[in-house]
Design an enzyme around this catalytic site. Structure first.
Site, PDB file in Angstrom:
ATOM      1  N   HIS A 183       0.834  -1.204   0.000  1.00  0.00           N
ATOM      2  CA  HIS A 183       0.000   0.000   0.000  1.00  0.00           C
ATOM      3  C   HIS A 183       0.867   1.252   0.000  1.00  0.00           C
ATOM      4  O   HIS A 183       0.662   2.164   0.799  1.00  0.00           O
ATOM      5  CB  HIS A 183      -0.938   0.001   1.208  1.00  0.00           C
ATOM      6  N   CYS A 184       1.811   1.314  -0.908  1.00  0.00           N
ATOM      7  CA  CYS A 184       2.798   2.382  -0.973  1.00  0.00           C
ATOM      8  C   CYS A 184       2.715   3.032  -2.350  1.00  0.00           C
ATOM      9  O   CYS A 184       2.336   2.384  -3.333  1.00  0.00           O
ATOM     10  CB  CYS A 184       4.191   1.766  -0.749  1.00  0.00           C
ATOM     11  N   GLY A 185       3.096   4.284  -2.427  1.00  0.00           N
ATOM     12  CA  GLY A 185       3.139   4.950  -3.718  1.00  0.00           C
ATOM     13  C   GLY A 185       4.091   4.280  -4.698  1.00  0.00           C
ATOM     14  O   GLY A 185       3.942   4.416  -5.919  1.00  0.00           O
ATOM     15  N   PHE A 186       5.076   3.536  -4.175  1.00  0.00           N
ATOM     16  CA  PHE A 186       6.030   2.832  -5.033  1.00  0.00           C
ATOM     17  C   PHE A 186       5.600   1.406  -5.366  1.00  0.00           C
ATOM     18  O   PHE A 186       6.288   0.709  -6.112  1.00  0.00           O
ATOM     19  CB  PHE A 186       7.418   2.799  -4.370  1.00  0.00           C
ATOM     20  N   THR A 187       4.469   0.961  -4.829  1.00  0.00           N
ATOM     21  CA  THR A 187       4.017  -0.413  -5.050  1.00  0.00           C
ATOM     22  C   THR A 187       3.942  -0.792  -6.531  1.00  0.00           C
ATOM     23  O   THR A 187       4.284  -1.936  -6.880  1.00  0.00           O
ATOM     24  CB  THR A 187       2.667  -0.666  -4.337  1.00  0.00           C
TER      25      THR A 187
END
Length: 160
Positions: free
Chosen positions: A35-39
């Site tokens: 659940h990360c912007g980099f996922t």
């Protein structure tokens, strides 16, 4: 045998795996989060894995919940996110800590060998470490470095 190959880690569904299983391969170790912007980097990592696995590249994903609580789920949820959303087929390991006193030994070793902007700390999810065929850490990549931008370094490691 290098220090990296003396370590072990537990796969997402409980199998203990010696890093020595990856001797002779180029290894990219990544601390991940669902659940990360980099996922979305999972897609690029999978593309690199598929492109270079037959030449000896292996990517090892280590979910981590230390940054913004962006990996709250258990093994099944992590596996589903990786497989359903990104088609991840590279090895995924159980959730670990990468900083602090409970940091996993793989990350303790890699951070010591390749300190970053914060010294021997990891700044955020999707920090990546490239390990050579001989088990020696080669290069550290920031979370913002996309998998595509690592391709030249991976190719150089595969050819050495």
């Amino acid at each position: 045998m290098t220090a990296f190959y003396q370590l072990t880690a537990t796969r997402l569904h409980g199998e203990l795996t010696p890093m020595a299983d990856y001797a002779g391969k180029v290894v990219l170790v990544v601390n991940t989060a669902s659940h990360c912007g980099f996922t979305p980097q999972y897609a690029g990592l999978e593309a690199l894995y598929k492109k270079y696995a037959d030449q000896g590249l292996v990517i090892l994903g280590f979910p981590c919940n230390q940054f913004g609580k962006q990996e709250p789920g258990g093994a099944d949820e992590i596996a589903n996110t990786c497989q359903i959303n990104y088609g991840v087929s590279f090895p995924m390991f159980e959730k670990v800590e990468v900083n602090g006193g409970s940091a996993h030994p793989v990350f303790r070793l890699l951070k010591q060998a390749l300190p970053g902007i914060l010294g021997q700390r990891i700044k955020w999810n999707f920090t990546k470490f490239l390990v050579g065929r001989d088990g020696k850490p080669l290069k550290r990549f920031a979370p913002i470095t996309t998998p595509e931008k690592m391709e030249a370094a991976i190719l150089a490691a595969l050819q050495s």
